[in-house]
Design a protein around this motif. Structure first.
Motif: not given
Length: 127
Positions: A60-65, A67-72, A84-98
């Protein structure tokens, strides 16, 4: 029965328009946000049960998704979040699920994929 509300946070205007049009055609109410700050402001000011789902981009233009996920999740722990991301990799997916995401979608995704995830997450729009 009131329509289910889907919040979409993505900095790509074309993606916001595409998802909004598609989801409204399914009978869902849609609110869009171009940055995480306006999304958080909306979540902090709304009723706790008013949103059924959040579709959120990782970058996102104002920060890392993430960080916003944690706040949400602090504001609305029960709100399902699809990252959602165009820059997918296993590490990013794992971090999102975590971080509490219920689903992770690499872009581009098909209409069938996003509709399937929405139906799995919140059920049919008309019910």
């Amino acid at each position: 029965m009131p329509r289910k509300i889907v919040l979409i946070c993505d900095d790509e205007e074309g993606m916001l328009r595409y998802l909004k049009k598609m989801l409204e055609a399914l009978g869902l109410a849609v609110e869009t946000f171009a940055d995480g700050t306006s999304l958080l402001r909306r979540l902090a000011g709304g009723e706790p049960g008013d949103a059924s789902l959040l579709l959120q981009d990782m970058r996102l233009p104002d920060g890392d998704g993430l960080q916003f996920l944690r706040r949400v999740k602090e504001l609305r722990p029960a709100l399902p979040v699809v990252m959602m991301t165009a820059y997918a990799c296993n590490d990013v997916a794992c971090a999102a699920y975590d971080g509490g995401a219920s689903h992770f979608l690499p872009k581009p995704f098909s209409r069938e994929t996003i509709v399937g995830v929405i139906r799995t997450t919140i059920g049919d729009a008309d019910h």
